[in-house]
Write an enzyme that holds these catalytic residues in place. Structure first.
Site, PDB file in Angstrom:
ATOM      1  N   THR A   1       2.625  15.077  10.628  1.00  0.00           N
ATOM      2  CA  THR A   1       1.513  14.251  10.125  1.00  0.00           C
ATOM      3  C   THR A   1       1.436  12.882  10.788  1.00  0.00           C
ATOM      4  O   THR A   1       0.455  12.170  10.594  1.00  0.00           O
ATOM      5  CB  THR A   1       1.605  14.108   8.593  1.00  0.00           C
ATOM      6  OG1 THR A   1       2.965  13.834   8.253  1.00  0.00           O
ATOM      7  CG2 THR A   1       1.134  15.370   7.904  1.00  0.00           C
TER       8      THR A   1
ATOM      9  N   LYS B   1      -0.993  -7.434 -20.919  1.00  0.00           N
ATOM     10  CA  LYS B   1      -0.606  -8.451 -21.895  1.00  0.00           C
ATOM     11  C   LYS B   1      -1.468  -8.345 -23.149  1.00  0.00           C
ATOM     12  O   LYS B   1      -0.963  -8.348 -24.267  1.00  0.00           O
ATOM     13  CB  LYS B   1      -0.731  -9.841 -21.257  1.00  0.00           C
ATOM     14  CG  LYS B   1      -0.177 -10.951 -22.135  1.00  0.00           C
ATOM     15  CD  LYS B   1      -0.369 -12.300 -21.480  1.00  0.00           C
ATOM     16  CE  LYS B   1       0.586 -12.539 -20.349  1.00  0.00           C
ATOM     17  NZ  LYS B   1       1.750 -13.303 -20.697  1.00  0.00           N
TER      18      LYS B   1
ATOM     19  N   GLY C   1       3.438 -13.991 -12.278  1.00  0.00           N
ATOM     20  CA  GLY C   1       3.266 -15.288 -11.617  1.00  0.00           C
ATOM     21  C   GLY C   1       2.178 -15.335 -10.566  1.00  0.00           C
ATOM     22  O   GLY C   1       2.007 -16.362  -9.906  1.00  0.00           O
TER      23      GLY C   1
ATOM     24  N   CYS D   1       6.846  17.347   8.368  1.00  0.00           N
ATOM     25  CA  CYS D   1       8.000  16.601   8.881  1.00  0.00           C
ATOM     26  C   CYS D   1       7.609  15.222   9.422  1.00  0.00           C
ATOM     27  O   CYS D   1       8.424  14.530  10.010  1.00  0.00           O
ATOM     28  CB  CYS D   1       8.733  17.404   9.951  1.00  0.00           C
ATOM     29  SG  CYS D   1       7.719  17.739  11.389  1.00  0.00           S
TER      30      CYS D   1
ATOM     31  N   SER E   1       4.937  23.503  10.735  1.00  0.00           N
ATOM     32  CA  SER E   1       5.450  22.245  10.198  1.00  0.00           C
ATOM     33  C   SER E   1       4.442  21.173  10.592  1.00  0.00           C
ATOM     34  O   SER E   1       4.166  20.984  11.777  1.00  0.00           O
ATOM     35  CB  SER E   1       6.826  21.929  10.780  1.00  0.00           C
ATOM     36  OG  SER E   1       7.238  20.670  10.322  1.00  0.00           O
TER      37      SER E   1
ATOM     38  N   MET F   1      -1.135 -14.950 -10.938  1.00  0.00           N
ATOM     39  CA  MET F   1      -2.407 -15.565 -11.341  1.00  0.00           C
ATOM     40  C   MET F   1      -2.116 -16.802 -12.188  1.00  0.00           C
ATOM     41  O   MET F   1      -0.981 -17.142 -12.426  1.00  0.00           O
ATOM     42  CB  MET F   1      -3.244 -14.545 -12.094  1.00  0.00           C
ATOM     43  CG  MET F   1      -3.762 -13.449 -11.194  1.00  0.00           C
ATOM     44  SD  MET F   1      -4.752 -12.277 -12.078  1.00  0.00           S
ATOM     45  CE  MET F   1      -3.546 -11.351 -12.980  1.00  0.00           C
TER      46      MET F   1
ATOM     47  N   ARG G   1      -4.375 -17.359 -20.562  1.00  0.00           N
ATOM     48  CA  ARG G   1      -3.521 -16.657 -19.597  1.00  0.00           C
ATOM     49  C   ARG G   1      -4.204 -15.427 -19.044  1.00  0.00           C
ATOM     50  O   ARG G   1      -4.957 -14.755 -19.731  1.00  0.00           O
ATOM     51  CB  ARG G   1      -2.237 -16.141 -20.254  1.00  0.00           C
ATOM     52  CG  ARG G   1      -1.331 -17.187 -20.806  1.00  0.00           C
ATOM     53  CD  ARG G   1      -0.214 -16.482 -21.589  1.00  0.00           C
ATOM     54  NE  ARG G   1       0.397 -17.351 -22.539  1.00  0.00           N
ATOM     55  CZ  ARG G   1       1.524 -18.014 -22.324  1.00  0.00           C
ATOM     56  NH1 ARG G   1       2.165 -17.870 -21.189  1.00  0.00           N
ATOM     57  NH2 ARG G   1       2.023 -18.802 -23.242  1.00  0.00           N
TER      58      ARG G   1
ATOM     59  N   GLU H   1      -0.167  19.374  14.614  1.00  0.00           N
ATOM     60  CA  GLU H   1      -0.339  17.927  14.708  1.00  0.00           C
ATOM     61  C   GLU H   1      -1.633  17.548  15.408  1.00  0.00           C
ATOM     62  O   GLU H   1      -1.866  16.385  15.735  1.00  0.00           O
ATOM     63  CB  GLU H   1       0.845  17.217  15.372  1.00  0.00           C
ATOM     64  CG  GLU H   1       1.851  18.087  16.017  1.00  0.00           C
ATOM     65  CD  GLU H   1       3.049  17.363  16.600  1.00  0.00           C
ATOM     66  OE1 GLU H   1       3.407  16.281  16.169  1.00  0.00           O
ATOM     67  OE2 GLU H   1       3.624  17.930  17.550  1.00  0.00           O
TER      68      GLU H   1
ATOM     69  N   TYR I   1       8.208  23.131   1.814  1.00  0.00           N
ATOM     70  CA  TYR I   1       9.195  22.039   1.854  1.00  0.00           C
ATOM     71  C   TYR I   1       8.596  20.786   2.471  1.00  0.00           C
ATOM     72  O   TYR I   1       7.542  20.831   3.117  1.00  0.00           O
ATOM     73  CB  TYR I   1      10.435  22.458   2.656  1.00  0.00           C
ATOM     74  CG  TYR I   1      10.189  22.617   4.140  1.00  0.00           C
ATOM     75  CD1 TYR I   1      10.286  21.530   5.008  1.00  0.00           C
ATOM     76  CD2 TYR I   1       9.851  23.859   4.683  1.00  0.00           C
ATOM     77  CE1 TYR I   1      10.045  21.673   6.367  1.00  0.00           C
ATOM     78  CE2 TYR I   1       9.618  24.018   6.038  1.00  0.00           C
ATOM     79  CZ  TYR I   1       9.714  22.915   6.875  1.00  0.00           C
ATOM     80  OH  TYR I   1       9.466  23.043   8.209  1.00  0.00           O
TER      81      TYR I   1
ATOM     82  N   ARG J   1       7.021  -6.086 -23.537  1.00  0.00           N
ATOM     83  CA  ARG J   1       6.459  -4.991 -22.724  1.00  0.00           C
ATOM     84  C   ARG J   1       7.620  -4.250 -22.081  1.00  0.00           C
ATOM     85  O   ARG J   1       8.756  -4.746 -22.076  1.00  0.00           O
ATOM     86  CB  ARG J   1       5.545  -5.555 -21.638  1.00  0.00           C
ATOM     87  CG  ARG J   1       6.287  -6.510 -20.753  1.00  0.00           C
ATOM     88  CD  ARG J   1       5.432  -7.160 -19.713  1.00  0.00           C
ATOM     89  NE  ARG J   1       6.254  -8.195 -19.083  1.00  0.00           N
ATOM     90  CZ  ARG J   1       5.839  -9.044 -18.182  1.00  0.00           C
ATOM     91  NH1 ARG J   1       4.614  -9.010 -17.775  1.00  0.00           N
ATOM     92  NH2 ARG J   1       6.662  -9.932 -17.672  1.00  0.00           N
TER      93      ARG J   1
ATOM     94  N   HIS K   1      11.483 -16.583 -10.830  1.00  0.00           N
ATOM     95  CA  HIS K   1      10.539 -15.852  -9.977  1.00  0.00           C
ATOM     96  C   HIS K   1      11.276 -15.034  -8.922  1.00  0.00           C
ATOM     97  O   HIS K   1      11.011 -13.848  -8.724  1.00  0.00           O
ATOM     98  CB  HIS K   1       9.598 -16.867  -9.324  1.00  0.00           C
ATOM     99  CG  HIS K   1       8.632 -16.253  -8.385  1.00  0.00           C
ATOM    100  ND1 HIS K   1       8.863 -16.203  -7.028  1.00  0.00           N
ATOM    101  CD2 HIS K   1       7.473 -15.603  -8.595  1.00  0.00           C
ATOM    102  CE1 HIS K   1       7.864 -15.571  -6.455  1.00  0.00           C
ATOM    103  NE2 HIS K   1       6.993 -15.208  -7.378  1.00  0.00           N
TER     104      HIS K   1
ATOM    105  N   ARG L   1      14.663  16.349  16.641  1.00  0.00           N
ATOM    106  CA  ARG L   1      13.905  15.943  17.836  1.00  0.00           C
ATOM    107  C   ARG L   1      14.872  16.008  19.024  1.00  0.00           C
ATOM    108  O   ARG L   1      15.664  15.089  19.231  1.00  0.00           O
ATOM    109  CB  ARG L   1      13.362  14.528  17.667  1.00  0.00           C
ATOM    110  CG  ARG L   1      12.286  14.387  16.597  1.00  0.00           C
ATOM    111  CD  ARG L   1      11.916  12.926  16.418  1.00  0.00           C
ATOM    112  NE  ARG L   1      10.663  12.693  15.741  1.00  0.00           N
ATOM    113  CZ  ARG L   1      10.540  12.262  14.476  1.00  0.00           C
ATOM    114  NH1 ARG L   1      11.624  12.048  13.762  1.00  0.00           N
ATOM    115  NH2 ARG L   1       9.354  12.054  13.962  1.00  0.00           N
TER     116      ARG L   1
HETATM  117  C1  PEP Z   1       4.793  13.950  13.859  1.00  0.00           C
HETATM  118  O1  PEP Z   1       3.993  13.785  14.751  1.00  0.00           O
HETATM  119  O2  PEP Z   1       4.505  13.838  12.642  1.00  0.00           O
HETATM  120  C2  PEP Z   1       6.203  14.269  14.165  1.00  0.00           C
HETATM  121  C3  PEP Z   1       7.060  14.541  13.210  1.00  0.00           C
HETATM  122  O3  PEP Z   1       6.574  14.197  15.447  1.00  0.00           O
HETATM  123  P1  PEP Z   1       6.896  12.835  16.225  1.00  0.00           P
HETATM  124  O4  PEP Z   1       6.893  11.733  15.218  1.00  0.00           O
HETATM  125  O5  PEP Z   1       8.192  13.037  16.887  1.00  0.00           O
HETATM  126  O6  PEP Z   1       5.733  12.768  17.185  1.00  0.00           O
HETATM  127 MG    MG Z   2       4.499  14.489  16.745  1.00  0.00          MG
END
Ligand code: PEP
Ligand code: MG
Length: 916
Positions: free
Chosen positions: A798, A47, A124, A862, A795, A126, A115, A776, A882, A359, A478, A585
């Protein structure tokens, strides 16, 4: 100097070095020039920077000054520099001189607004105080000067109420009670019908209330009011709703807010005055029309709070054509200046227009895409810039559900404003607390929050609700603003609805809907519809979207794949632009009713022969699924993961079995079912593991029971051969889950390659395939160079990698996540956004190690992070091939990948990605 408040959590992060000697704390703006400018959002907040920029651009902005964000950080540390007060008083003197007025004194008293204004807009969340400077004397002077005592007393009572609530912590409800009872006594319906005398008696009662609640008189000294209000704004940075908003929007807690002190202009001076808000384009659809709302004889809060339903800006064109033209000219000038759609606030005082704010406006995803495309066409921005004008997550809006109306009996109960598009079907609740409660405990599958109007306190409830319905308020209320930001369906200002929050009832068109009843909302048309309609997934074939994505896709380097297990999802993924399947899967194929029985027989078998017999029954089913998948994906790559989850996931729960057996023993002790259930229970108990996520799962299954891998691989290759023989061109990537060592990998890949050769020989046909693994486990990442000797692709799973790196169960994080977020230990849920400093480093290192061994190694991700914009950008930076995500996140991932590529072109590659 006022007492500073120390928040121990924030104090640390706000830093402890005193910058007092070098810091300029107060920035003045007025009379056509400002100390700051629009680029100083870090210092002046959004602001403050906007006010400086508008002043510099020659707009009619009421003058004032901004106390910069460092002061707020000092406040959090409990050490406000004395220089702040000194600079503030000097700026006030300059303001008084410029205006020819004195704060709260003399015949023509200066009044100011105080303000908040953080770097990132927090609408809104603060506190604000208006009319500051008024006291018992100044109010008389104002009444005299304005010749409008009603306005003067109304302004004073508003100040006492706001100051009482925000600064002195007097409950707002107590002020409202006094106000309502005097309105009742005076027999008036609208606030503006109150006479000056009635307002004076409200002031008397308000002051008594302040004395009673605080033990002190309402402060009469304007400077005392100013210091206390400034500190209250700093304090409001730390209130619960602001913290919640920051958490949802990933805004750092330590940024702090600036405070803007600005000469008041009045929209409530009479019928020749007014106030309003607007957008240079429609923020819901992006349509290029001047869009806004205003109220005559009102202050800003009346428009945004939704208490009075405002008029459309087109009415202003009729009522005050000159002011309308001036406003339009100014806002379009600002749109050109900022090269983006503007959201603005204005006040008309005695027929003269003042701009309070302009803004870049918040907008829905639909509007963001449309505005970006239009602005390229209008020559305002380039195609590349357009790609950054849409937040990747906003593309969800194109995928939001719509109501299925064809063939349905639609009973429209009311039509409100189409405040935020999409559809929501759910069970109604009347408070934010109930929304959270019934959503969290799972008793309502989908919650619709129904309110007279929403307030910032409702933020947590709005976050969990599928949709919001309000009976009051406009397109800039709001509820409307916040839901648009959230990409959530909202119908606002449905005046035919009576919302009785006390009785938990919604009354409309002769019906009474109670807590838990179902309704349907259409946020695109504003309709409130009786009952539980079905919803239809949006089609991503909107021409604007198609055009936008045609700019996005050529720019990105990352390929985007989908996680899809069945042909239906694979088809859907292709319509959303998937360039392959990154994770199928296979276990999901076994949960269908006709398969689970064979799966259980297989698990219950206590010898290889019986197990093979059961697997033989599963084989044709898997094969048929794979045929469907390969056909849907044509020649695009399909990554198939071998069986991964712990076997007990396919069996009934031990507790359920115990109860069922006990029941049968008591009622039908001769039932043959008992003969089935008892060995099942015994096997369930045998398979019971203390830590199933660390137990017999992943590649350990295929190693302990090689026949499982053999059956799955046979099904995959037989399916591929069938498709190939029919003219298809399948590209398979077979993936072994949860590898921790090269030995595990070799064990499984040997089976895969052997079975492949068997099938190719039997069918006299070969298909292309690769064998790879998921990474993993930290050990897999650490030994990635060895694993790549055998694996042709990686792959990153995560989800598990985050679980095993942090040592945090992915299923139980919610037990402590709120505390971790609250104390800033986590900035965000690490299962939603990749932890770049830790888990990300493993991904980066394993990629490098793997490619060192095998330069052609294909690498993707993945886990859930594959659809999260920040994580996708990280994957780009570290050079993955990817990302793979759920079909509904494909558009988001495509855009995030393009933005990452463009950012890299602009700034060069980030060689240190994820190290901080
Ligand atoms: C993962 O572990 O990130 C994964 C893709 O396998 P899952 O979620 O099936 O364990
Ligand atoms: Mg897994």
């Amino acid at each position: 100097m006022a007492q500073a408040v120390l928040d121990p959590q924030l104090a640390d992060k706000a830093g402890s070095t005193s910058k007092a000697a070098t810091t300029k704390y107060v920035y003045f703006f007025g009379d056509g020039k400002a100390d700051g400018n629009g680029r100083m959002k870090d210092v002046l907040g959004g602001k403050g920077a906007g006010l400086a920029e508008m002043t510099n651009a020659g707009l009619p902005v009421p003058p004032g000054f901004t106390i910069q964000t460092e002061a707020c950080r000092e406040y959090m540390r409990g050490a406000l520099s004395p220089a702040i007060d000194k600079e503030m008083y000097a700026a006030l003197e300059r303001l008084e001189k410029l205006q020819g007025q004195k704060l709260g004194a003399g015949e023509n008293p200066l009044l100011v607004s105080v303000r908040s204004g953080a770097k990132f807009s927090m609408p809104g969340m603060m506190d604000t105080i208006l009319n500051l400077g008024l006291n018992d004397e100044a109010v008389e002077a104002l009444a005299e000067r304005s010749k409008n005592p009603r306005f003067a007393y109304d302004s004073y009572r508003r100040l006492i109420q706001m100051f009482g609530d925000v600064v002195l912590d007097v409950p707002k409800k107590k002020f409202e009670h006094i106000f309502d009872s005097i309105k009742h006594r005076e027999k008036v319906k609208f606030d503006y019908e109150l006479t000056p005398a009635a307002l004076q008696s409200i002031i008397v009662e308000y002051k008594k209330l302040v004395k009673k609640e605080t033990g002190k008189e309402f402060p009469q000294k304007p400077l005392e009011q100013l210091v206390a209000a400034r500190d209250a704004v700093f304090r409001s940075w730390q209130n619960d709703r602001a913290k919640t908003y920051r958490r949802i929007n990933h805004i750092d807690d330590w940024l702090g807010t600036a405070v803007n002190v600005q000469a008041m202009v009045f929209g409530n001076l009479g019928e020749n005055s007014g106030t309003g808000v607007g957008f240079t384009r429609n923020p819901a659809t992006g349509e290029h029309v001047f869009f806004g709302e205003y109220l005559m004889n009102a202050q800003g809060e009346d428009v945004v709070s939704g208490v009075r339903t405002p008029l459309s800006i087109s009415e202003l064109e009729r009522a005050m054509p000159k002011v309308y033209d001036h406003l339009k000219a100014i806002t379009w000038k600002m749109e050109k200046h900022y090269r983006d759609m503007q959201d603005f606030e204005f006040t008309i005082q005695d027929g003269k227009l003042y701009m309070l704010q302009t803004r870049n406006g918040k907008r829905t995803g639909l509007a963001a895409v449309r505005v970006a495309i239009d602005m390229v066409r209008e020559g305002l921005i380039t195609q590349e810039e357009a790609i950054f004008r849409v937040e990747p997550n906003q593309l969800y809006d194109f995928l939001v559900p719509r109501l299925v109306e064809k063939g349905e009996k639609i009973e429209v109960l009311a039509t409100g404003l189409p405040a935020s598009p999409g559809a929501a079907v759910g069970q109604i609740v009347f408070t934010a607390e109930d929304a959270v409660k019934y959503h969290t405990n799972g008793s309502f599958k989908s919650v619709i929050l129904v309110r007279g109007e929403t307030t910032p306190e409702d933020i947590a409830g709005m976050e969990v609700a599928s949709g919001i319905l309000t009976s009051r308020g406009g397109m800039t209320s709001h509820a409307a603003v916040v839901t648009r930001g959230m990409g959530k369906c909202c119908v606002a200002g449905a005046g035919d609805c009576t919302v009785d929050e006390a009785k938990r009832e919604l009354r409309v068109k002769g019906h009474t809907y109670k807590h838990g009843d179902w309704i349907s909302l259409d946020g695109t048309t504003g309709r409130v519809i009786a009952g539980k309609l079905k919803t239809l997934d949006a089609q991503p074939d909107d021409p604007d979207l198609v055009k936008f994505m045609s700019w996005v896709d050529p720019v990105r380097r990352l390929k985007i794949r989908a996680n899809a297990d069945i042909p239906r999802d694979a088809k859907q993924a292709r319509t959303f632009g998937a360039e392959g399947i990154g994770l199928c899967r296979t276990e999901h194929m076994f949960f269908a009713e006709d398969r689970i029985e064979h799966m259980r027989t297989m698990i219950l078998a206590d010898n290889e022969k019986d197990r093979r017999a059961a697997l033989k029954k599963l084989l044709p089913m898997q094969r048929a699924d794979f045929v469907g998948l390969f056909k849907s994906m044509e020649s695009l790559p399909v990554t198939i993961r071998l069986l991964d989850p712990p076997l007990h996931e396919f069996l009934p729960k031990r507790e359920d079995l115990l109860v069922e057996i006990k029941h049968l023993e008591d009622t039908k002790p001769r039932s043959p079912k008992l003969k089935e259930l008892r060995p099942l229970l015994a096997r369930v108990e045998e398979l019971h593991e203390q830590n199933p996520m660390l137990g017999l799962r992943g590649c350990r299954l295929g190693i302990a029971f090689p026949e499982i891998t053999e059956m799955q691989v046979r099904a995959i290759f037989e399916a591929a051969v069938i498709v190939k023989k029919k003219g298809g061109d399948p590209h398979l990537e077979i993936m072994v889950p949860l590898i921790g060592s090269i030995e595990e990998m070799r064990n499984q890949s040997a089976i895969i390659r052997r079975v492949a050769e068997e099938v190719f020989a039997e069918k006299s046909t070969k298909v292309d395939y690769m064998v790879g693994t998921m990474i993993e486990l930290p050990r897999a990442a650490l030994t990635a160079d060895q694993i790549a000797e055998d694996a042709e692709f990686f792959s990153f799973g995560t989800n598990d990698l985050t679980q095993t790196t942090f040592g945090i169960s992915r299923d139980d994080i919610n037990n402590f996540l709120p505390a971790y977020l609250k104390y800033g230990i986590f900035k965000q849920d690490p299962f939603a956004t990749l932890d770049q400093a830790g888990v990300g480093q493993l991904v980066k290192m394993a990629t490098a190690k793997g490619r060192n061994t095998r330069p052609t190694l294909k690498v993707g991700i993945c886990g859930e992070h594959g659809g999260d914009p920040e994580s996708v950008k990280f994957c780009h930076k570290i050079g993955l091939n990817y990302v793979s995500c759920s079909p509904f996140r494909l558009l988001t991932a495509r855009l995030a990948a393009a933005q990452a590529a463009l950012q890299e072109q602009q700034t060069g590659p980030d060689l240190h990605s994820g190290t901080n």
